[in-house]
Motif scaffolding. Sequence first.
Motif, short mmCIF file in Angstrom:
data_model
loop_
_atom_site.label_atom_id
_atom_site.label_comp_id
_atom_site.label_asym_id
_atom_site.label_seq_id
_atom_site.Cartn_x
_atom_site.Cartn_y
_atom_site.Cartn_z
N GLN A 184 0.83 -1.21 0.00
CA GLN A 184 0.00 0.00 0.00
C GLN A 184 0.87 1.26 0.00
O GLN A 184 0.53 2.26 -0.63
N LEU A 185 1.98 1.21 0.72
CA LEU A 185 2.90 2.35 0.71
C LEU A 185 3.46 2.59 -0.69
O LEU A 185 3.56 3.73 -1.15
N LEU A 186 3.81 1.51 -1.36
CA LEU A 186 4.32 1.62 -2.72
C LEU A 186 3.25 2.20 -3.64
O LEU A 186 3.51 3.11 -4.43
N LYS A 187 2.03 1.69 -3.52
CA LYS A 187 0.93 2.17 -4.37
C LYS A 187 0.69 3.66 -4.15
O LYS A 187 0.50 4.42 -5.11
N ALA A 188 0.72 4.09 -2.89
CA ALA A 188 0.44 5.49 -2.58
C ALA A 188 1.53 6.42 -3.12
O ALA A 188 1.25 7.48 -3.67
N HIS A 189 2.80 6.00 -2.95
CA HIS A 189 3.90 6.88 -3.30
C HIS A 189 4.28 6.85 -4.78
O HIS A 189 4.96 7.76 -5.26
N ARG A 190 3.86 5.81 -5.49
CA ARG A 190 4.16 5.72 -6.92
C ARG A 190 2.92 5.89 -7.78
O ARG A 190 2.94 5.58 -8.97
N CYS A 191 1.83 6.36 -7.17
CA CYS A 191 0.56 6.51 -7.89
C CYS A 191 0.73 7.36 -9.15
O CYS A 191 1.32 8.44 -9.11
N THR A 192 0.20 6.88 -10.27
CA THR A 192 0.28 7.61 -11.54
C THR A 192 -0.94 8.49 -11.77
O THR A 192 -0.97 9.27 -12.72
N GLY A 193 -1.97 8.34 -10.92
CA GLY A 193 -3.18 9.13 -11.10
C GLY A 193 -4.05 8.65 -12.25
O GLY A 193 -4.88 9.41 -12.77
N CYS A 194 -3.90 7.38 -12.63
CA CYS A 194 -4.65 6.87 -13.79
C CYS A 194 -6.14 6.71 -13.50
O CYS A 194 -6.96 6.74 -14.41
N GLY A 195 -6.51 6.49 -12.24
CA GLY A 195 -7.92 6.39 -11.88
C GLY A 195 -8.54 5.02 -12.09
O GLY A 195 -9.76 4.86 -11.90
N ILE A 196 -7.76 4.02 -12.45
CA ILE A 196 -8.32 2.68 -12.70
C ILE A 196 -8.92 2.10 -11.42
O ILE A 196 -9.97 1.46 -11.44
N CYS A 197 -8.24 2.37 -10.29
CA CYS A 197 -8.74 1.82 -9.02
C CYS A 197 -10.10 2.41 -8.65
O CYS A 197 -10.92 1.76 -8.00
N ILE A 198 -10.35 3.63 -9.07
CA ILE A 198 -11.63 4.28 -8.77
C ILE A 198 -12.77 3.51 -9.44
O ILE A 198 -13.81 3.24 -8.82
N LYS A 199 -12.55 3.13 -10.69
CA LYS A 199 -13.58 2.38 -11.42
C LYS A 199 -13.72 0.95 -10.90
O LYS A 199 -14.79 0.36 -10.98
N ALA A 200 -12.61 0.42 -10.34
CA ALA A 200 -12.65 -0.97 -9.86
C ALA A 200 -13.37 -1.10 -8.52
O ALA A 200 -13.85 -2.18 -8.18
N CYS A 201 -13.45 -0.02 -7.77
CA CYS A 201 -14.04 -0.09 -6.42
C CYS A 201 -15.56 -0.27 -6.51
O CYS A 201 -16.25 0.57 -7.10
N PRO A 202 -16.11 -1.33 -5.91
CA PRO A 202 -17.55 -1.59 -6.01
C PRO A 202 -18.41 -0.69 -5.10
O PRO A 202 -19.63 -0.65 -5.25
#
Length: 683
Positions: free
Chosen positions: A628-646
């Motif tokens: 999670q630390l890696l995901k937060a600090h290397r986030c590209t801002g692509c927004g894919i996770c937003i669409k994946a969240c149910p």
Amino acid sequence: MVSMKKGSSFSGRSERSGSSGSHLKSASLPSSIQKGHLGRMSGKGTAQKKQVQRYASNEKDYIFWCMDCNVPLLENGCNTCGKEGKRIDLSQPADVRFCSPYERSVLHELLMAAFECDPLGDRIILLNKIPGDDKTDEILVDGLFFGIFRFDIQKMDYVFEPSVQGANILLENTTCKTVVLKKNSKHLNGKKVKYDLVESVSPDVRENDVVLVRSGNLTGFGISYCDAKDASSTDGPVLRVRKIDSQHVPLSSKVPVMDEVIAANVSYIRAIGKNAINTIKGIANQKEYKKLPVNVSFSGGKDSLVVLDLTLSALKNREVRAFFLNTGIEFPETTDFVSKYCSDNGVELIEKRAVSDFWDNVDTFGPPAKDFRWCCKICKLAPANTAIEECLEKAPTCITVDGKRRYESFSRANISTSEKNPFVPGQLNIFPIKDWKAIEVWLYIYWRKLEYNPLYDLGFERVGCYLCPAALSAEYKRLQVLHPELHDRWESFLVQWAKKNGLSEQFIEHGLWRWKELPPKMLKLCEEIGIPTSATASGSPFNVNITSGISPCKAGGYSIEASIHGLSMKRTMGVMNIIGSMVFSEELGLLMIKAEPSTVKIFSSGSLVVNSESKDAADKLFREVSRQLLKAHRCTGCGICIKACPVNAIELKDGCINVNDRCIRCGKCNDACVVLRYEGKLS
């Protein structure tokens, strides 16, 4: 292996937490993580687009003013004359206070220098804190808004700007810094004015001066675009009128003293004092706590002073002790005051100090920052733990009465009247003045005739460590005057640190060392002044290094300790709801995540501690936290996770992932994340 189970200030500076477990899927990490290295980030600081709200919103954003007695009122009714007061609406956070002797002297000097008059004299002056780059206050006098009093970080000095009402008052007392216009129109507001509309300009007007403006029966203020001597030969505008209208609001003929303010508010002061006393009694006298000693967190500040007095009044037949956490970088005035006050009032003082002090660690960590408070962990957390452990050895619960108020900062907005410390099982905190404004605190002090820390009269709005990054630049300048030896030692370190990191002395001079990641207003300041920020904005490579393997803890279970380099607490807090419920102590720079029965502690200094009931569970949780630390600090801002969240629990905020409390911890955002998909190839 040292157990990290206890990790909070004795003063109980914490926020509420929920409770829920983590149901994340187990995932393997590349060997580089197991060896202690977790990716690298590009390091470019992301400027925030929105200002962070610093203070809690105050629903009672007003006071009253008795126009007959000419005193501020905290309720709509004067105890002296019996009349209702005029309502005064305040800018948020509406934590209004009395002007200190030092602030009054500075304001006097500014008025005399600019206008050769000080119509305020010895009047009761209130200051209301409003948003600004540094110390910024509205000035209230005689029920009127007189102007803005602020510390200019560019000039590194105080400035004054009148309001329309203030300009009207000043124009009755001076002809300095004055422009008289021919045109008489309310439509002048915000307009630029050429010389052909000017009737006269006082000879002391200089370019960029704040000037008083008169046009017929209208009065106001504006900004000059040129010196008075050049006005007649200037082709363009000579003045911009900021605001002008027909208000004529003379100061009152009555000039009250503080005793009259107290008398007008005495029933209100008694009432809030009684309510606070009843709060302390109601909790401390419960059957399970009745025979326990009560401890007051006594920092030497005004709020803790009031709470100590209230507690002594509430529990006259109980053992009440004052706890003072001496960071080793306290003002001499504070340590002297705490010791003398307790001695004079027969209060047992328990003073704790860290074994390893600030100066032992500053070369390793660098200067602390608003968003990097490693000093709190070392200077407050360690001695606080010692104090709490000693207390819990003698009693099942450690009761602490604390002077925290919710209008001091946004992080304190949601405090309850009492809270069990989420960081330390067994500690119960009571906050009897959580809803008080600063003016209520001061009126109580004056009413009770309590001796208080002299720093408040010397230019300090808050009392803390003399080099605290949360202090204002205005206060740091006062340190240079009051304690040049303390100032010079810290300034010398800062200059050497800046030189080593490729930063200019201007960076230090304007207080920019107080942020690890500069906020937008400071980046704008740097741009305006021409201060390069590349060194500070570049950040450090992100990685997680395991400092010790899985080890048994004294308190039971197993733990893993690691260090995080390039940590952004803001980014970290954005994703940790995925792991479990979060509790954050801003003052300590400590984020705790509860994934029952496991816990994760992340300090702004970069320390990471994972505790769990078994070796496998500790290892699994550490791996997931690292991901999670890696995901937060290397986030590209692509927004894919937003669409994946149910459940729509994810949003992008200022370029950072933010997972809110709706998260059900299903792990679908992790499956969709590009960073985690290619984590084994990141370097």
